[in-house]
Design an enzyme around this catalytic site. Structure first.
Site, PDB file in Angstrom:
ATOM      1  N   GLU A 187       0.817  -1.215   0.000  1.00  9.93           N
ATOM      2  CA  GLU A 187       0.000   0.000   0.000  1.00  9.93           C
ATOM      3  C   GLU A 187       0.848   1.262   0.000  1.00  9.93           C
ATOM      4  O   GLU A 187       1.462   1.605   1.018  1.00  9.93           O
ATOM      5  CB  GLU A 187      -0.945   0.020   1.205  1.00  9.93           C
ATOM      6  CG  GLU A 187      -1.866   1.218   1.188  1.00  9.93           C
ATOM      7  CD  GLU A 187      -2.875   1.228   2.313  1.00  9.93           C
ATOM      8  OE1 GLU A 187      -3.842   2.004   2.221  1.00  9.93           O
ATOM      9  OE2 GLU A 187      -2.694   0.473   3.295  1.00  9.93           O
ATOM     10  N   GLU A 286     -12.079   1.787   3.913  1.00  2.00           N
ATOM     11  CA  GLU A 286     -11.149   2.254   4.937  1.00  2.00           C
ATOM     12  C   GLU A 286     -11.267   3.767   5.107  1.00  2.00           C
ATOM     13  O   GLU A 286     -10.384   4.533   4.720  1.00  2.00           O
ATOM     14  CB  GLU A 286      -9.712   1.858   4.586  1.00  2.00           C
ATOM     15  CG  GLU A 286      -8.799   1.927   5.813  1.00  2.00           C
ATOM     16  CD  GLU A 286      -7.349   1.624   5.477  1.00  2.00           C
ATOM     17  OE1 GLU A 286      -6.724   0.909   6.250  1.00  2.00           O
ATOM     18  OE2 GLU A 286      -6.858   2.122   4.451  1.00  2.00           O
TER      19      GLU A 286
END
Length: 312
Positions: A187, A286
């Site tokens: 990420e 998220e």
């Protein structure tokens, strides 16, 4: 003039219907029917705590609420830190509900304290131990993906050397995960300029160098909007190496429709591109809730209904 037997028959019918209606109402009050309210085109994955005002604090009740509202996946960054008994309980309920497990974060999988960019053996050992532990957790909760962040940029080393260190470490992690059919998703983040991994094209380059199905990109649209913009072209450029998506509007990191990102177009683009290639992604939610309380949770669900309403 109404006959007595007809009157009795009619009255008994009304009473019976009333009793049955009351009984059904009582039954429904105790055991509500589970009705999926929304049929989403994409696999959106809420996280625990997102619907506590509507479902309560119990994680199983939250899972049921998610499923009742049409969500077909779950994301739980802290899954590795949960007791084994709780992991098993969550997995059992998700199986019953037909929900998929999204990402969890690999414990100490590279951070400011043990950055993989430094190339230090003690940091690599910590990362590999996290990968081994992640395999056991993934088996327990039926997960396929886990998040890895390589850690901080090392200002005393050239960028090429740092990149080589990260690739070497990730290859070793992939050797642990690949035989188990698992994938770490890297990420790139926008939280601080000190992070080594910042853009999707940089992550693409690293994944190509690692050259393993166990190492792919976690394309977090919120972070990439902040760091590079040009979202749909970047998705296309990195497409072959993307394994997972995350959501958050910008600014604010809240649900779609609350910021500048046209999520309806992003969702439509990935849906159509994925369908053409038989690729179906989980989209981790998220982000926070834009508004407080139960009303805010209802607004969040409506935002997803709206953003998912693209035509195909």
């Amino acid at each position: 003039m109404i006959q007595r037997r007809d009157f009795v028959k009619s009255t008994l019918g009304l009473v019976g219907a009333t009793l049955v209606g009351n009984a059904l109402a009582g039954t429904n009050a105790v055991q509500p029917q589970t009705v999926v309210k929304n049929k989403f085109k994409l696999q959106y994955a809420p996280h625990f705590g997102m619907f506590t005002n509507s479902a309560g604090k119990d994680v199983i009740d939250q899972l049921k609420f998610m499923a009742d509202n049409g969500f077909t996946a779950l994301e739980d960054n802290g899954m590795m830190g949960r007791p084994v008994e709780e992991q098993e309980k969550i997995a059992k309920e998700m199986t019953r509900l037909g929900m998929k497990m999204g990402v969890f974060v690999v414990d100490k999988g590279g951070n400011g304290q043990n950055t993989l960019a430094a190339g230090k053996q003690e940091f690599i050992d910590i990362f590999l131990a996290g990968c081994k532990k992640a395999v056991e957790v993934a088996k327990r909760v039926n997960a396929k993906f886990m998040t890895v962040v390589p850690g901080d940029f090392q200002r005393n080393l050239p960028i090429g050397i740092q990149t080589g260190h990260v690739i070497d470490a990730l290859r070793r992690g992939s050797d642990i995960l690949a035989p188990n059919g698992l994938t770490m998703v890297l990420e790139p983040l926008s939280d601080t300029p000190n992070l080594f991994l910042r853009t999707s094209d940089q992550t693409y380059e690293i994944c190509r160098a690692v050259n393993s199905p166990a190492c792919k990109i976690l394309f977090d649209v919120y972070h990439m909007q902040k760091n590079e913009g040009h979202i749909i072209p970047h998705i296309d450029w990195c497409w072959s190496e993307i394994g997972y998506f995350q959501i958050g509007d910008n600014p604010g990191r809240k649900e779609p429709t609350t910021g500048e990102i046209n999520y309806k177009n992003v969702f439509k683009h990935v849906y159509e591109k994925g369908k053409a290639e038989n690729k179906d992604f989980i989209w981790g939610m998220e982000h926070g809730n834009a508004y407080p309380g139960k009303e805010g949770e209802t607004a969040l669900i409506k935002a997803y209904v709206e953003s998912d309403s693209f035509t195909v």
